[in-house]
Enzyme design. Structure first.
Site, PDB file in Angstrom:
ATOM      1  CG  HIS A  18      -1.799   1.174   1.342  1.00  0.00           C
ATOM      2  ND1 HIS A  18      -3.103   1.181   0.894  1.00  0.00           N
ATOM      3  CD2 HIS A  18      -1.588   2.427   1.854  1.00  0.00           C
ATOM      4  CE1 HIS A  18      -3.647   2.361   1.119  1.00  0.00           C
ATOM      5  NE2 HIS A  18      -2.745   3.134   1.701  1.00  0.00           N
ATOM      6  CD  GLU A  19       1.797   3.763   3.757  1.00  0.00           C
ATOM      7  OE1 GLU A  19       2.165   4.782   3.141  1.00  0.00           O
ATOM      8  OE2 GLU A  19       0.779   3.738   4.476  1.00  0.00           O
ATOM      9  CG  HIS A  22       0.322   6.281  -0.564  1.00  0.00           C
ATOM     10  ND1 HIS A  22      -0.754   6.736  -1.294  1.00  0.00           N
ATOM     11  CD2 HIS A  22      -0.205   5.618   0.509  1.00  0.00           C
ATOM     12  CE1 HIS A  22      -1.876   6.361  -0.710  1.00  0.00           C
ATOM     13  NE2 HIS A  22      -1.574   5.676   0.378  1.00  0.00           N
TER      14      HIS A  22
END
Length: 419
Positions: A18-19, A22
């Protein structure tokens, strides 16, 4: 112990993937990423790349985060009169401002800082040998803070809030997007490991070892055509026929199964096995084993999982209950159960949780990615940025709501799982 390890691995992979979404798109959008952290708590290992990003491995193997320039309390403050050591490059620009007593450079220039602008004008002013001097600061200069931490300065053009609307929107969406991609990939991997996708349109079966059908003589890929006279042409027909045939079945009674094996039609007596309140005859749906079937099967599982989660979310909105929510404790409990059932169960859980995390983060609540995306869209419609103070207050309110909800959910999980 196996459950704890499984939980840490699943949770860690979901958060890192997920990170990374980003992180990757922030870099592509020209945003300075100050830190990419794996885990939480004190640092175990750290490395700074040429772009000024600090990569850290932290002590608690739970979660992780990406810290971008311009987010939250990211301002560098230098008090008037602070002693500093300036290192200049060949062009005479300051490339390093050392505010600590460590990492000293013997060629540095001592200064007592009286003024600075490290965002717009990129300059620093101070007393050098009792004479006031101003130096230009390089765009990629670094500051060594009083505790010895070295970070890059963040001029306005590399801060999050000054990236393009499109850049910020894709940066915020990339986290959930990565979770969707991970979920799909893991579901496809799961189908390949299982050897194929169940073919519910067929009446061909896989026979379980030592099951009722195997004891009666059935073999893999045999074709069940009738059960107690009920016609069977698909897997749904088969399950319905077993249900009807065993509805009033006595303890030692059998049912008649008619099947085709090697083009020969046979009828045998099968004694169903009782599991909880239902009977089974020890067969599974046959598999579609083509490469394309496996790929499409993984996509089908992901699509089905997403709809299951969306329906659960809809039910949560229409009838809110903490019992419908699960936090880290519930996730640990599910991880522990999956670990006991083997690799396929672990992969299935990881895929579902990844899709769940992606959908949950798209809910338009401040502090979640969905809330940030909503603010990006509002800004695009208004054609002017939302005030940073307003955005900060909205985000703070969202964080407060999420913290209270997480505490309540975790407490409810503890009471449900352990008591």
């Amino acid at each position: 112990m196996l459950g704890i390890i499984t939980f840490i691995i699943i949770f860690g992979i979901l958060v890192i993937v997920h990170e990374f979404g980003h992180f990757y798109f922030a870099k592509k959008s020209g945003i300075l990423v100050r830190e990419f952290a794996i885990g939480m708590g004190p640092k175990i290992f750290s490395h700074v790349d040429q772009g000024g990003t600090l990569y850290t491995l932290r002590m608690l193997p739970l979660g992780g985060y990406v810290r971008m320039a311009g987010w939250g309390d990211d301002k560098t403050e230098i008090k008037t009169g602070t002693p500093a050591s300036l290192t200049l490059n060949e062009q005479g620009f300051v490339k390093r401002i050392n505010l600590s007593q460590s990492k000293l450079d013997p060629t540095s220039l001592p200064m007592h800082v009286t003024g600075y602008d490290l965002e717009d004008q990129l300059s620093i002013t101070g007393l050098v040998l009792e004479e006031t001097k101003t130096y230009k600061v390089a765009h990629d200069a670094t500051i060594v803070e009083e505790d010895g931490t070295e970070i890059r300065i963040a001029p306005l053009d590399v801060q999050y809030q000054n990236a393009s609307i499109g850049g910020r929107l894709i940066t915020n969406f990339a986290g959930p997007m990565n979770n969707f991609i991970l979920g799909i990939v893991v579901f496809i991997l799961l189908v390949f490991l299982q050897g194929g996708m169940p073919d519910f349109s067929s009446n061909h079966v896989r026979v379980q070892e030592n099951g009722a059908a195997a004891k009666a003589g059935l073999r893999d890929n045999d074709q069940i055509v009738a059960i107690n006279g009920y016609k069977v042409t698909s897997w749904n027909d088969l399950t319905e026929a077993v249900d009807l045939a065993t509805r009033d079945l006595g303890p030692s009674q059998t049912i008649k199964v008619t099947y085709k094996s090697h083009q020969r039609l046979k009828t045998v007596a099968v004694k169903p096995q009782k599991h909880a309140k239902t009977y089974t005859i020890g067969v599974k749906a046959s598999l579609k084993t083509g490469f394309k079937d496996k790929l499409l099967g993984g996509l089908e599982l992901a699509w089905s999982g997403a709809f299951t989660i969306l329906n659960a979310l809809k039910g949560l909105i229409t009838g809110f209950s903490l019992n419908k929510l699960g936090g880290p404790v519930a996730m640990y409990d599910m991880s522990n159960q999956a670990a006991q059932n083997g690799l396929e169960s672990v992969l299935s859980l990881m895929a579902m949780l990844s899709i769940n995390l992606g959908i949950f983060n798209l809910i338009p609540i401040p502090a979640l990615d969905g809330g940030k995306i909503l603010m990006n869209i509002i800004e695009a419609i208004r054609r002017k940025p939302i005030k940073q103070e307003t955005e900060a207050y909205i985000t703070l309110a969202g964080v407060a709501i999420m913290v209270v909800l997480m505490i309540a959910v975790t407490w409810n999980d503890i009471m449900r799982v352990f008591f």
